[in-house]
Design a protein around this motif. Structure first.
Motif, PDB file in Angstrom:
ATOM      1  N   GLY A   4       0.802  -1.218   0.000  1.00 27.96           N
ATOM      2  CA  GLY A   4       0.000   0.000   0.000  1.00 27.96           C
ATOM      3  C   GLY A   4       0.832   1.262   0.000  1.00 27.96           C
ATOM      4  O   GLY A   4       0.287   2.366   0.003  1.00 27.96           O
ATOM      5  N   GLY A   5       2.156   1.118   0.006  1.00 28.11           N
ATOM      6  CA  GLY A   5       3.029   2.294   0.017  1.00 28.11           C
ATOM      7  C   GLY A   5       2.941   3.073  -1.281  1.00 28.11           C
ATOM      8  O   GLY A   5       2.891   2.483  -2.366  1.00 28.11           O
ATOM      9  N   HIS A   6       2.919   4.384  -1.169  1.00 27.52           N
ATOM     10  CA  HIS A   6       2.779   5.227  -2.358  1.00 27.52           C
ATOM     11  C   HIS A   6       4.109   5.423  -3.069  1.00 27.52           C
ATOM     12  O   HIS A   6       5.168   5.393  -2.441  1.00 27.52           O
ATOM     13  CB  HIS A   6       2.190   6.582  -1.959  1.00 27.52           C
ATOM     14  N   LEU A   7       4.041   5.604  -4.384  1.00 24.55           N
ATOM     15  CA  LEU A   7       5.250   5.685  -5.209  1.00 24.55           C
ATOM     16  C   LEU A   7       5.376   7.042  -5.896  1.00 24.55           C
ATOM     17  O   LEU A   7       6.319   7.783  -5.650  1.00 24.55           O
ATOM     18  CB  LEU A   7       5.226   4.574  -6.256  1.00 24.55           C
ATOM     19  N   PHE A   8       4.440   7.354  -6.774  1.00 30.04           N
ATOM     20  CA  PHE A   8       4.488   8.627  -7.504  1.00 30.04           C
ATOM     21  C   PHE A   8       3.137   8.865  -8.159  1.00 30.04           C
ATOM     22  O   PHE A   8       2.270   7.976  -8.155  1.00 30.04           O
ATOM     23  CB  PHE A   8       5.623   8.649  -8.539  1.00 30.04           C
ATOM     24  N   THR A   9       2.952  10.063  -8.692  1.00 28.58           N
ATOM     25  CA  THR A   9       1.723  10.404  -9.414  1.00 28.58           C
ATOM     26  C   THR A   9       2.093  10.960 -10.773  1.00 28.58           C
ATOM     27  O   THR A   9       2.886  11.902 -10.871  1.00 28.58           O
ATOM     28  CB  THR A   9       0.900  11.464  -8.649  1.00 28.58           C
ATOM     29  N   GLU A  10       1.520  10.366 -11.828  1.00 27.32           N
ATOM     30  CA  GLU A  10       1.720  10.898 -13.175  1.00 27.32           C
ATOM     31  C   GLU A  10       0.682  11.983 -13.437  1.00 27.32           C
ATOM     32  O   GLU A  10      -0.501  11.799 -13.144  1.00 27.32           O
ATOM     33  CB  GLU A  10       1.578   9.773 -14.207  1.00 27.32           C
ATOM     34  N   HIS A  11       1.151  13.124 -13.968  1.00 32.32           N
ATOM     35  CA  HIS A  11       0.260  14.222 -14.337  1.00 32.32           C
ATOM     36  C   HIS A  11       0.380  14.450 -15.846  1.00 32.32           C
ATOM     37  O   HIS A  11       1.125  15.329 -16.299  1.00 32.32           O
ATOM     38  CB  HIS A  11       0.657  15.511 -13.603  1.00 32.32           C
ATOM     39  N   PRO A  12      -0.355  13.633 -16.650  1.00 30.88           N
ATOM     40  CA  PRO A  12      -0.189  13.731 -18.109  1.00 30.88           C
ATOM     41  C   PRO A  12      -0.541  15.109 -18.674  1.00 30.88           C
ATOM     42  O   PRO A  12       0.069  15.546 -19.655  1.00 30.88           O
ATOM     43  CB  PRO A  12      -1.120  12.633 -18.656  1.00 30.88           C
ATOM     44  N   GLY A  13      -1.492  15.800 -18.048  1.00 26.61           N
ATOM     45  CA  GLY A  13      -1.888  17.123 -18.550  1.00 26.61           C
ATOM     46  C   GLY A  13      -0.782  18.153 -18.428  1.00 26.61           C
ATOM     47  O   GLY A  13      -0.732  19.122 -19.193  1.00 26.61           O
ATOM     48  N   TRP A  14       0.073  17.961 -17.447  1.00 29.47           N
ATOM     49  CA  TRP A  14       1.201  18.875 -17.237  1.00 29.47           C
ATOM     50  C   TRP A  14       2.502  18.307 -17.816  1.00 29.47           C
ATOM     51  O   TRP A  14       3.521  18.988 -17.838  1.00 29.47           O
ATOM     52  CB  TRP A  14       1.409  19.155 -15.746  1.00 29.47           C
ATOM     53  N   GLY A  15       2.474  17.034 -18.226  1.00 29.67           N
ATOM     54  CA  GLY A  15       3.680  16.418 -18.776  1.00 29.67           C
ATOM     55  C   GLY A  15       4.766  16.200 -17.740  1.00 29.67           C
ATOM     56  O   GLY A  15       5.955  16.241 -18.074  1.00 29.67           O
ATOM     57  N   VAL A  16       4.360  15.957 -16.483  1.00 27.99           N
ATOM     58  CA  VAL A  16       5.352  15.692 -15.432  1.00 27.99           C
ATOM     59  C   VAL A  16       4.880  14.538 -14.549  1.00 27.99           C
ATOM     60  O   VAL A  16       3.690  14.214 -14.515  1.00 27.99           O
ATOM     61  CB  VAL A  16       5.599  16.933 -14.529  1.00 27.99           C
ATOM     62  N   THR A  17       5.833  13.953 -13.851  1.00 23.73           N
ATOM     63  CA  THR A  17       5.542  12.924 -12.855  1.00 23.73           C
ATOM     64  C   THR A  17       6.038  13.415 -11.501  1.00 23.73           C
ATOM     65  O   THR A  17       7.195  13.822 -11.373  1.00 23.73           O
ATOM     66  CB  THR A  17       6.234  11.595 -13.225  1.00 23.73           C
ATOM     67  N   ASP A  18       5.141  13.396 -10.517  1.00 18.94           N
ATOM     68  CA  ASP A  18       5.495  13.809  -9.150  1.00 18.94           C
ATOM     69  C   ASP A  18       5.998  12.593  -8.387  1.00 18.94           C
ATOM     70  O   ASP A  18       5.234  11.671  -8.108  1.00 18.94           O
ATOM     71  CB  ASP A  18       4.260  14.404  -8.465  1.00 18.94           C
ATOM     72  N   VAL A  19       7.290  12.600  -8.077  1.00 19.15           N
ATOM     73  CA  VAL A  19       7.854  11.560  -7.218  1.00 19.15           C
ATOM     74  C   VAL A  19       7.969  12.191  -5.833  1.00 19.15           C
ATOM     75  O   VAL A  19       8.692  13.172  -5.648  1.00 19.15           O
ATOM     76  CB  VAL A  19       9.230  11.093  -7.727  1.00 19.15           C
ATOM     77  N   TYR A  20       7.230  11.658  -4.872  1.00 18.19           N
ATOM     78  CA  TYR A  20       7.222  12.238  -3.527  1.00 18.19           C
ATOM     79  C   TYR A  20       8.641  12.202  -2.964  1.00 18.19           C
ATOM     80  O   TYR A  20       9.317  11.175  -3.038  1.00 18.19           O
ATOM     81  CB  TYR A  20       6.254  11.480  -2.615  1.00 18.19           C
ATOM     82  N   ALA A  21       9.063  13.316  -2.392  1.00 20.00           N
ATOM     83  CA  ALA A  21      10.448  13.414  -1.928  1.00 20.00           C
ATOM     84  C   ALA A  21      10.803  12.275  -0.971  1.00 20.00           C
ATOM     85  O   ALA A  21      11.915  11.751  -1.014  1.00 20.00           O
ATOM     86  CB  ALA A  21      10.683  14.774  -1.272  1.00 20.00           C
ATOM     87  N   ALA A  22       9.855  11.866  -0.140  1.00 23.10           N
ATOM     88  CA  ALA A  22      10.127  10.815   0.841  1.00 23.10           C
ATOM     89  C   ALA A  22      10.357   9.449   0.190  1.00 23.10           C
ATOM     90  O   ALA A  22      10.906   8.540   0.817  1.00 23.10           O
ATOM     91  CB  ALA A  22       8.971  10.723   1.843  1.00 23.10           C
ATOM     92  N   THR A  23       9.931   9.310  -1.073  1.00 23.30           N
ATOM     93  CA  THR A  23      10.083   8.032  -1.775  1.00 23.30           C
ATOM     94  C   THR A  23      11.490   7.845  -2.332  1.00 23.30           C
ATOM     95  O   THR A  23      11.903   6.722  -2.632  1.00 23.30           O
ATOM     96  CB  THR A  23       9.037   7.959  -2.924  1.00 23.30           C
ATOM     97  N   ILE A  24      12.224   8.947  -2.499  1.00 23.55           N
ATOM     98  CA  ILE A  24      13.600   8.872  -3.019  1.00 23.55           C
ATOM     99  C   ILE A  24      14.542   9.517  -1.987  1.00 23.55           C
ATOM    100  O   ILE A  24      14.970  10.658  -2.136  1.00 23.55           O
ATOM    101  CB  ILE A  24      13.725   9.552  -4.409  1.00 23.55           C
ATOM    102  N   PRO A  25      14.829   8.754  -0.920  1.00 19.20           N
ATOM    103  CA  PRO A  25      15.520   9.324   0.238  1.00 19.20           C
ATOM    104  C   PRO A  25      16.911   9.874  -0.033  1.00 19.20           C
ATOM    105  O   PRO A  25      17.362  10.755   0.710  1.00 19.20           O
ATOM    106  CB  PRO A  25      15.567   8.161   1.242  1.00 19.20           C
ATOM    107  N   THR A  26      17.589   9.403  -1.061  1.00 18.76           N
ATOM    108  CA  THR A  26      18.939   9.920  -1.305  1.00 18.76           C
ATOM    109  C   THR A  26      18.925  11.188  -2.166  1.00 18.76           C
ATOM    110  O   THR A  26      19.953  11.837  -2.340  1.00 18.76           O
ATOM    111  CB  THR A  26      19.837   8.873  -2.011  1.00 18.76           C
ATOM    112  N   PHE A  27      17.764  11.538  -2.698  1.00 13.62           N
ATOM    113  CA  PHE A  27      17.695  12.730  -3.536  1.00 13.62           C
ATOM    114  C   PHE A  27      17.773  13.984  -2.657  1.00 13.62           C
ATOM    115  O   PHE A  27      17.061  14.100  -1.661  1.00 13.62           O
ATOM    116  CB  PHE A  27      16.379  12.745  -4.337  1.00 13.62           C
ATOM    117  N   PRO A  28      18.649  14.947  -3.009  1.00 18.40           N
ATOM    118  CA  PRO A  28      18.769  16.182  -2.205  1.00 18.40           C
ATOM    119  C   PRO A  28      17.602  17.134  -2.483  1.00 18.40           C
ATOM    120  O   PRO A  28      17.670  17.971  -3.377  1.00 18.40           O
ATOM    121  CB  PRO A  28      20.105  16.764  -2.678  1.00 18.40           C
ATOM    122  N   PHE A  29      16.537  16.965  -1.714  1.00 14.38           N
ATOM    123  CA  PHE A  29      15.308  17.760  -1.881  1.00 14.38           C
ATOM    124  C   PHE A  29      15.569  19.216  -1.493  1.00 14.38           C
ATOM    125  O   PHE A  29      15.968  19.499  -0.370  1.00 14.38           O
ATOM    126  CB  PHE A  29      14.219  17.149  -0.998  1.00 14.38           C
TER     127      PHE A  29
END
Ligand SMILES: [Zn+2]
Ligand SMILES: [Zn+2]
Length: 146
Positions: free
Chosen positions: A83-108
């Motif tokens: 049930g853990g969340h991953l990301f949300t695709e926003h086709p109308g905006w042409g972007v994918t939202d990857v929640y910062a907490a899902t990619i812990p090594t990324f320097p948010f």
């Protein structure tokens, strides 16, 4: 390719069945205070990072990814095992939202807050507080006081 565009950040769901990798640099990052983000994330705000869709890959467990689509512009992805969340695709905006907490090594590095008119948790960090969305994403572009 320079060091920046070749950066790869790994992440995944709560149980580890789904592994994702994100490469390059995001188009934007910040916090969203909207009702939908709060409800879906079960958190007071959503820390978002917006990427070109091709920058986001499911590298393991693609068959364990569920999709929920309440509106045409948001395809919400989660792990059907935990049930853990991953990301949300926003086709109308042409972007994918990857929640910062899902990619812990990324320097948010958040640059702004959006949908602050819906906030339940004021965050006085000095960053711009957009009433809804930036004008280039179809919003009013109005900035609110913190
Ligand atoms: Zn999982
Ligand atoms: Zn939101």
């Amino acid at each position: 390719m320079n060091a920046k565009t070749s950066s790869i950040y790994h992440g995944g769901c709560f149980c580890g069945a789904v592994h994702i990798a994100v490469s390059g640099e995001p188009a934007a990052m910040g916090f969203c205070h909207c009702d939908s983000c709060r409800s879906w994330s079960a958190a007071p705000v959503n820390a978002f990072t917006l990427w070109p869709p091709q920058a986001v890959k499911v590298v393991e467990g693609a068959d364990q990814v569920g999709t929920f689509k309440k509106t045409a512009n948001s395809l919400r992805k989660w792990c059907i095992v935990c049930g853990g969340h991953l990301f949300t695709e926003h086709p109308g905006w042409g972007v994918t939202d990857v929640y910062a907490a899902t990619i812990p090594t990324f320097p948010f590095k958040p640059a702004l807050h959006v949908n602050y008119q819906e906030t339940k948790t004021r965050m006085r960090d000095g960053l711009p507080k957009m009433k809804d969305m930036p004008a280039e994403m179809g919003g009013s572009g109005t900035v609110l006081p913190e």
